[in-house]
Design a protein around this motif. Sequence first.
Motif, PDB file in Angstrom:
ATOM      1  N   ASP A 137     -13.593   1.286   5.660  1.00 39.24           N
ATOM      2  CA  ASP A 137     -13.979   2.972   5.871  1.00 39.24           C
ATOM      3  C   ASP A 137     -12.858   3.588   4.845  1.00 39.24           C
ATOM      4  OD1 ASP A 137     -15.996   3.240   7.610  1.00 39.24           O
ATOM      5  OD2 ASP A 137     -14.468   2.575   9.232  1.00 39.24           O
ATOM      6  N   LEU A 138     -13.301   4.161   3.812  1.00 43.97           N
ATOM      7  CA  LEU A 138     -12.460   4.744   2.951  1.00 43.97           C
ATOM      8  C   LEU A 138     -11.787   6.101   3.893  1.00 43.97           C
ATOM      9  CD1 LEU A 138     -14.285   5.009  -0.453  1.00 43.97           C
ATOM     10  CD2 LEU A 138     -12.308   3.800   0.213  1.00 43.97           C
ATOM     11  N   PRO A 139     -10.544   6.625   3.837  1.00 40.16           N
ATOM     12  CA  PRO A 139     -10.091   7.659   4.367  1.00 40.16           C
ATOM     13  C   PRO A 139     -11.423   8.833   4.565  1.00 40.16           C
ATOM     14  CG  PRO A 139      -8.517   6.744   3.314  1.00 40.16           C
ATOM     15  CD  PRO A 139      -9.782   6.222   2.614  1.00 40.16           C
ATOM     16  N   GLY A 140     -11.126   9.492   5.606  1.00 36.66           N
ATOM     17  CA  GLY A 140     -12.302  10.695   5.756  1.00 36.66           C
ATOM     18  C   GLY A 140     -13.960   9.957   6.081  1.00 36.66           C
ATOM     19  N   HIS A 141     -13.747   8.806   6.507  1.00 37.65           N
ATOM     20  CA  HIS A 141     -15.265   8.332   6.751  1.00 37.65           C
ATOM     21  C   HIS A 141     -15.026   7.441   7.857  1.00 37.65           C
ATOM     22  CE1 HIS A 141     -15.078   9.524   2.467  1.00 37.65           C
ATOM     23  NE2 HIS A 141     -16.504   9.477   2.593  1.00 37.65           N
ATOM     24  N   GLY A 142     -16.004   7.188   8.541  1.00 29.36           N
ATOM     25  CA  GLY A 142     -16.172   6.225   9.734  1.00 29.36           C
ATOM     26  C   GLY A 142     -14.985   6.388  10.713  1.00 29.36           C
ATOM     27  N   ARG A 143     -14.578   5.081  10.988  1.00 30.17           N
ATOM     28  CA  ARG A 143     -13.396   4.884  11.772  1.00 30.17           C
ATOM     29  C   ARG A 143     -12.272   5.572  11.275  1.00 30.17           C
ATOM     30  NH1 ARG A 143     -15.481  -0.448  14.184  1.00 30.17           N
ATOM     31  NH2 ARG A 143     -16.970   0.291  15.931  1.00 30.17           N
ATOM     32  N   ASN A 144     -12.161   5.787  10.093  1.00 29.36           N
ATOM     33  CA  ASN A 144     -10.915   6.178   9.379  1.00 29.36           C
ATOM     34  C   ASN A 144     -10.878   7.694   9.061  1.00 29.36           C
ATOM     35  OD1 ASN A 144      -8.292   6.259   8.007  1.00 29.36           O
ATOM     36  ND2 ASN A 144      -9.209   5.127   6.436  1.00 29.36           N
ATOM     37  N   TRP A 145     -11.033   8.444  10.216  1.00 31.24           N
ATOM     38  CA  TRP A 145     -11.191   9.899  10.110  1.00 31.24           C
ATOM     39  C   TRP A 145     -10.222  10.599   9.874  1.00 31.24           C
ATOM     40  CZ3 TRP A 145     -14.809  12.902   8.616  1.00 31.24           C
ATOM     41  CH2 TRP A 145     -14.868  14.416   9.017  1.00 31.24           C
ATOM     42  N   ARG A 146     -10.507  11.611   8.933  1.00 29.07           N
ATOM     43  CA  ARG A 146      -9.287  12.677   8.449  1.00 29.07           C
ATOM     44  C   ARG A 146     -10.205  13.851   8.034  1.00 29.07           C
ATOM     45  NH1 ARG A 146      -5.080  10.231   4.266  1.00 29.07           N
ATOM     46  NH2 ARG A 146      -4.968  12.324   4.101  1.00 29.07           N
ATOM     47  N   GLN A 147      -9.574  15.069   8.141  1.00 26.40           N
ATOM     48  CA  GLN A 147     -10.229  16.294   7.720  1.00 26.40           C
ATOM     49  C   GLN A 147     -10.462  16.135   6.006  1.00 26.40           C
ATOM     50  OE1 GLN A 147     -11.499  18.782   9.065  1.00 26.40           O
ATOM     51  NE2 GLN A 147     -10.610  18.009  11.029  1.00 26.40           N
ATOM     52  N   PRO A 148     -11.752  16.179   5.675  1.00 27.76           N
ATOM     53  CA  PRO A 148     -12.113  15.694   4.260  1.00 27.76           C
ATOM     54  C   PRO A 148     -11.338  16.296   3.184  1.00 27.76           C
ATOM     55  CG  PRO A 148     -13.912  16.723   5.059  1.00 27.76           C
ATOM     56  CD  PRO A 148     -12.771  16.390   6.485  1.00 27.76           C
ATOM     57  N   GLY A 149     -10.841  17.559   3.343  1.00 22.49           N
ATOM     58  CA  GLY A 149     -10.101  18.445   2.600  1.00 22.49           C
ATOM     59  C   GLY A 149      -8.664  17.852   2.176  1.00 22.49           C
ATOM     60  N   GLU A 150      -8.218  16.998   3.088  1.00 23.54           N
ATOM     61  CA  GLU A 150      -6.863  16.595   2.925  1.00 23.54           C
ATOM     62  C   GLU A 150      -6.778  15.079   2.158  1.00 23.54           C
ATOM     63  OE1 GLU A 150      -5.507  15.881   6.958  1.00 23.54           O
ATOM     64  OE2 GLU A 150      -5.435  17.875   7.303  1.00 23.54           O
ATOM     65  N   VAL A 151      -8.015  14.510   1.991  1.00 22.64           N
ATOM     66  CA  VAL A 151      -8.119  13.278   1.430  1.00 22.64           C
ATOM     67  C   VAL A 151      -8.011  13.354  -0.054  1.00 22.64           C
ATOM     68  CG1 VAL A 151      -9.455  11.085   1.036  1.00 22.64           C
ATOM     69  CG2 VAL A 151      -9.491  12.484   3.347  1.00 22.64           C
TER      70      VAL A 151
ATOM     71  N   MET B  50      -7.358  10.782  -3.883  1.00 21.60           N
ATOM     72  CA  MET B  50      -7.950   9.715  -4.705  1.00 21.60           C
ATOM     73  C   MET B  50      -6.840   8.632  -4.239  1.00 21.60           C
ATOM     74  SD  MET B  50      -9.900   7.772  -6.565  1.00 21.60           S
ATOM     75  CE  MET B  50     -10.850   8.777  -7.759  1.00 21.60           C
ATOM     76  N   GLN B  51      -5.523   9.207  -4.267  1.00 16.58           N
ATOM     77  CA  GLN B  51      -4.624   8.133  -3.918  1.00 16.58           C
ATOM     78  C   GLN B  51      -4.599   7.376  -2.633  1.00 16.58           C
ATOM     79  OE1 GLN B  51      -2.215   6.791  -6.392  1.00 16.58           O
ATOM     80  NE2 GLN B  51      -2.010   5.231  -4.364  1.00 16.58           N
ATOM     81  N   ASP B  52      -5.152   8.458  -1.577  1.00 15.13           N
ATOM     82  CA  ASP B  52      -5.562   8.037  -0.261  1.00 15.13           C
ATOM     83  C   ASP B  52      -6.368   6.704  -0.389  1.00 15.13           C
ATOM     84  OD1 ASP B  52      -3.661   9.719   0.896  1.00 15.13           O
ATOM     85  OD2 ASP B  52      -5.304  11.071   1.136  1.00 15.13           O
ATOM     86  N   TYR B  53      -7.493   6.957  -1.171  1.00 13.80           N
ATOM     87  CA  TYR B  53      -8.711   5.906  -1.394  1.00 13.80           C
ATOM     88  C   TYR B  53      -7.843   4.701  -1.855  1.00 13.80           C
ATOM     89  CZ  TYR B  53     -12.748   8.984  -0.946  1.00 13.80           C
ATOM     90  OH  TYR B  53     -13.750   9.918  -0.241  1.00 13.80           O
ATOM     91  N   VAL B  54      -7.248   4.789  -2.949  1.00 11.38           N
ATOM     92  CA  VAL B  54      -6.561   3.696  -3.568  1.00 11.38           C
ATOM     93  C   VAL B  54      -5.581   2.818  -2.653  1.00 11.38           C
ATOM     94  CG1 VAL B  54      -4.919   2.973  -5.388  1.00 11.38           C
ATOM     95  CG2 VAL B  54      -6.529   4.684  -5.878  1.00 11.38           C
ATOM     96  N   ASP B  55      -4.797   3.599  -1.802  1.00 10.26           N
ATOM     97  CA  ASP B  55      -3.969   3.004  -0.829  1.00 10.26           C
ATOM     98  C   ASP B  55      -4.937   2.242   0.231  1.00 10.26           C
ATOM     99  OD1 ASP B  55      -1.866   4.014  -2.145  1.00 10.26           O
ATOM    100  OD2 ASP B  55      -1.436   5.537  -0.721  1.00 10.26           O
ATOM    101  N   ALA B  56      -5.948   2.876   0.626  1.00 12.68           N
ATOM    102  CA  ALA B  56      -6.706   2.311   1.611  1.00 12.68           C
ATOM    103  C   ALA B  56      -7.495   0.924   1.153  1.00 12.68           C
ATOM    104  CB  ALA B  56      -8.014   3.168   2.131  1.00 12.68           C
ATOM    105  N   ILE B  57      -7.956   0.890  -0.178  1.00 11.16           N
ATOM    106  CA  ILE B  57      -8.623  -0.338  -0.540  1.00 11.16           C
ATOM    107  C   ILE B  57      -7.290  -1.470  -0.957  1.00 11.16           C
ATOM    108  CG2 ILE B  57      -9.756  -1.344  -2.561  1.00 11.16           C
ATOM    109  CD1 ILE B  57     -10.983   1.482  -2.749  1.00 11.16           C
ATOM    110  N   GLY B  58      -6.399  -0.976  -1.560  1.00  9.08           N
ATOM    111  CA  GLY B  58      -5.169  -1.783  -1.606  1.00  9.08           C
ATOM    112  C   GLY B  58      -4.591  -2.638  -0.560  1.00  9.08           C
ATOM    113  N   SER B  59      -4.606  -1.860   0.426  1.00 12.43           N
ATOM    114  CA  SER B  59      -3.907  -2.532   1.764  1.00 12.43           C
ATOM    115  C   SER B  59      -4.594  -3.584   2.215  1.00 12.43           C
ATOM    116  CB  SER B  59      -3.706  -1.324   2.892  1.00 12.43           C
ATOM    117  OG  SER B  59      -5.012  -1.004   3.023  1.00 12.43           O
ATOM    118  N   VAL B  60      -6.097  -3.733   1.901  1.00 12.09           N
ATOM    119  CA  VAL B  60      -6.834  -4.459   2.430  1.00 12.09           C
ATOM    120  C   VAL B  60      -6.772  -5.660   1.380  1.00 12.09           C
ATOM    121  CG1 VAL B  60      -9.398  -5.199   2.813  1.00 12.09           C
ATOM    122  CG2 VAL B  60      -8.550  -2.992   3.668  1.00 12.09           C
ATOM    123  N   ILE B  61      -7.074  -5.403  -0.048  1.00 17.85           N
ATOM    124  CA  ILE B  61      -6.669  -6.316  -0.653  1.00 17.85           C
ATOM    125  C   ILE B  61      -5.412  -7.097  -0.901  1.00 17.85           C
ATOM    126  CG2 ILE B  61      -6.337  -6.661  -3.303  1.00 17.85           C
ATOM    127  CD1 ILE B  61      -8.035  -4.569  -4.033  1.00 17.85           C
TER     128      ILE B  61
END
Length: 239
Positions: free
Chosen positions: A35-49, A51-62
């Motif tokens: 789940d990218l930030p702001g989606h699914g169980r990784n919920w956040r207010q969309p206006g706060e999200v 690109m770096q948040d996306y990269v960090d989320a993918i990177g932590s799994v990688i």
Amino acid sequence: MSTFILVHGSWHGAWCWYKIVPRLEAAGHTAIAIDLPGHGRNWRQPGEVTMQDYVDAIGSVIEAQDEPVVLVAHSRGGIATTQAAEAYPERIRKLVYLAAFLIGDGETVVPAFMSDTQSLIMPNLLVNRDEGWDMLKSEAFREALYADCCADDVALGHALLTPEPAKPTSTPMRTTAERWGSIPRSYIHLRNDRAVGSALQERMFTAIPCERVIAMDTSHSAYFSAPDELTRNLIELAG
């Protein structure tokens, strides 16, 4: 055997890969849908999200994996995947873009969106600039996203789709030949797509050449409508 990291597109979440994960695992692979930030169980207010948040989320799994991964991106998830690949090139064995936005250095996804005359997204897009999100009108879900999908999967979309954070969409790509450009990449071309039009997909993988291109005669959500064929293609592209 390969480790697949599956990145969803606009408005979706890890749930959209529910047919693909067990099929990859049944073939002996590891499959992780995020789940990218702001989606699914990784919920956040969309206006706060960002690109770096996306990269960090993918990177932590990688980084949590024992081996370099096959990173698979669907639709607008392509921009987050490209930036994650620039950040973690040594941890990614292959990139697979599934009807995904493949955007060059210094560009944003917006001109590609605007140029797509086959897509049903722009005529049916709701944009809230104050709160920083966009959302597809519900009456367009089936025709734009799920044209060849069963009623159960269309109902799932109606239950689970959420607004898409706007900041990543307006963030220019930052890529280099030495990092993102060093990773072998492939493209799965969905020829009946009405969300990311077939002609736009072809323009993208022609302008930024891919090692391999595989075509499927499905609409945008091949993970729902053709899971067996898509799984076979992912395994083949993984090598």
